[in-house]
Design a protein around this motif. Structure first.
Motif, mmCIF file in Angstrom:
data_model
loop_
_atom_site.group_PDB
_atom_site.id
_atom_site.type_symbol
_atom_site.label_atom_id
_atom_site.label_comp_id
_atom_site.label_asym_id
_atom_site.label_seq_id
_atom_site.Cartn_x
_atom_site.Cartn_y
_atom_site.Cartn_z
ATOM 1 N N THR A 21 0.706 -1.067 0.006
ATOM 2 C CA THR A 21 -0.111 0.193 -0.106
ATOM 3 C C THR A 21 0.706 1.358 0.061
ATOM 4 O O THR A 21 0.545 2.426 -0.747
ATOM 5 N N PHE A 22 1.981 1.244 0.714
ATOM 6 C CA PHE A 22 2.738 2.559 0.941
ATOM 7 C C PHE A 22 4.023 2.305 -0.026
ATOM 8 O O PHE A 22 4.326 3.191 -0.919
ATOM 9 N N PRO A 25 4.158 1.800 -4.229
ATOM 10 C CA PRO A 25 3.726 2.752 -5.365
ATOM 11 C C PRO A 25 4.694 4.124 -4.893
ATOM 12 O O PRO A 25 4.807 4.778 -5.929
ATOM 13 N N GLN A 263 -3.902 10.567 2.501
ATOM 14 C CA GLN A 263 -3.200 9.715 1.464
ATOM 15 C C GLN A 263 -3.103 8.280 1.428
ATOM 16 O O GLN A 263 -3.190 7.506 0.672
ATOM 17 N N GLU A 264 -3.356 7.720 2.699
ATOM 18 C CA GLU A 264 -3.552 6.194 3.186
ATOM 19 C C GLU A 264 -4.729 5.865 2.197
ATOM 20 O O GLU A 264 -4.685 4.765 1.560
ATOM 21 N N LEU A 267 -4.031 5.765 -1.474
ATOM 22 C CA LEU A 267 -3.202 4.636 -1.663
ATOM 23 C C LEU A 267 -4.182 3.275 -1.718
ATOM 24 O O LEU A 267 -3.883 2.605 -2.812
ATOM 25 N N PRO A 273 0.643 8.140 -6.605
ATOM 26 C CA PRO A 273 1.253 9.437 -5.899
ATOM 27 C C PRO A 273 1.655 10.348 -6.974
ATOM 28 O O PRO A 273 2.250 10.073 -7.846
ATOM 29 N N TRP A 278 -3.842 14.464 -5.521
ATOM 30 C CA TRP A 278 -2.952 13.598 -4.468
ATOM 31 C C TRP A 278 -2.740 14.515 -3.120
ATOM 32 O O TRP A 278 -2.061 15.544 -3.332
#
Length: 353
Positions: A21-22, A25, A263-264, A267, A273, A278
């Protein structure tokens, strides 16, 4: 004309929620970083998202692969230390997802090893680039609140039933304090520096918690020239309705922000991103000065990409490490002091690492 910096090959170890997820990407979004290798027990899951990436199930081999420049560790917390050791000994630069390690001794060992080997070591404290936190920084520095004497920082979730996963089973590095605590501690240290005292209470409030922390409240005490300041950090898995994420209270006014950074969720929804929108959040913060009515204050745009842009530039010698290991070590020191305070039921003096 100066030469174009070479592309850095990155190995991502772990492709669970945080890795996919983080980290994946965000790494993909930064020019000059190439996600070349993923270590995962589920190659099918990786290739469904990243069809061209090489996959191995051997985590140690990924940490020491000769073709890799930067190793990113996004595995269960108790494996951070041995994987980071292996990578540093193999001459790799290392990024570790928070928490740094499960103990101060492990964290100190890694800092010393990175210094001896001359390698970059950094911890992924991405919440420094939350839009609401950037707004809190701006409000604090702007002076409109007067002398800020109190901050409340809450990072709340609603998950009333424990899940069968390593984060919620008894063991080193498990529980909500190790999960969300590093975020709120790091942000507090960025704003106010090291405290003089730490007072903490921690508990497992949910049925079936089995002694694993799912609620914590920690008060950091500051004093300077006779002026007292208190910073309250709160994390829970039992908040169906969220209180303000941040509160700043000063001698001239207050500033409040509701809701977590976007942002979480972006995503999780698959947003690339840097795409239009964004990190943007239309929900304003509120600032109150004196007896005036609240004034809406736009939130700054959050951008987790800044972390990996900083890593790239640091490795090319054109910028600082965005989260130096020494700063992450201070976060660990506060976390450990808070756990001791909760266990002993008393306020402790804090000694910086």
């Amino acid at each position: 004309m100066s030469p174009t910096p070479s592309t850095l090959n990155v190995a991502l170890i772990g492709f669970g929620y945080v890795g996919q997820t983080f980290h994946a990407p965000l790494i993909d979004s930064v020019d000059g970083l190439s996600l070349a290798l993923v270590a995962s027990s589920d190659a099918g899951k990786v290739h469904a998202r990243l069809p061209q990436v090489r996959v191995t199930s051997d985590y140690l081999a990924a940490a020491t692969d000769p073709a890799i420049d930067l190793v990113v560790i996004a595995t269960p917390n108790d494996s951070h230390y041995p994987l980071a050791c292996a990578a540093l000994l193999a001459g790799k630069h290392v990024v570790i997802d928070k928490p740094f390690t499960v103990s101060m001794d492990e964290a100190r060992d890694l800092v010393e090893l990175a210094e001896v080997r001359g390698r970059l070591l950094s911890v992924f404290h991405n919440r420094r680039w939350d839009g609401d936190f950037l707004g809190a920084q701006a409000a604090l520095r702007g002076g409109g609140l007067g002398d800020v004497r109190e901050m409340v920082s809450r990072f709340d979730r609603f998950a009333p039933q424990p899940r069968d996963r390593w984060r919620e089973r008894p063991g080193p590095g498990s529980g909500l304090w190790f999960d969300l605590g590093p975020h709120v501690v790091d942000q507090a240290l960025c704003l106010f520096g090291s405290p003089q005292t730490v007072m903490a209470d921690m508990a497992g409030l949910r049925d079936g918690a089995e002694g694993v922390v799912d609620w914590a409240q920690v008060v950091l005490g500051y004093a300077s020239a006779g002026v007292q300041r208190r910073v309250t950090l709160h994390v829970t898995r039992l908040a169906a309705w969220h209180s303000p994420r941040f509160e700043l209270h000063g001698t001239a006014g207050s500033w409040l922000s509701n809701g977590l950074d976007t942002q979480e969720d972006q995503l999780k929804a698959g947003m690339v991103p840097g795409a239009p929108g964004w990190g943007e959040d239309a929900r304003p913060a509120l600032q109150v000065v004196g007896a005036a009515d609240p004034t809406p204050v736009p939130r700054p745009r959050g951008d987790y990409r800044q972390y990996y842009l900083g890593i790239r530039d640091a490795l090319h010698g054109v910028g600082p490490n965005p989260v130096p290991a020494a700063e992450a070590l201070q976060v660990m020191a506060v976390m450990e002091c808070a756990m001791r305070s909760a266990a002993e039921g008393r306020t402790l003096r804090f000694t910086p690492a």
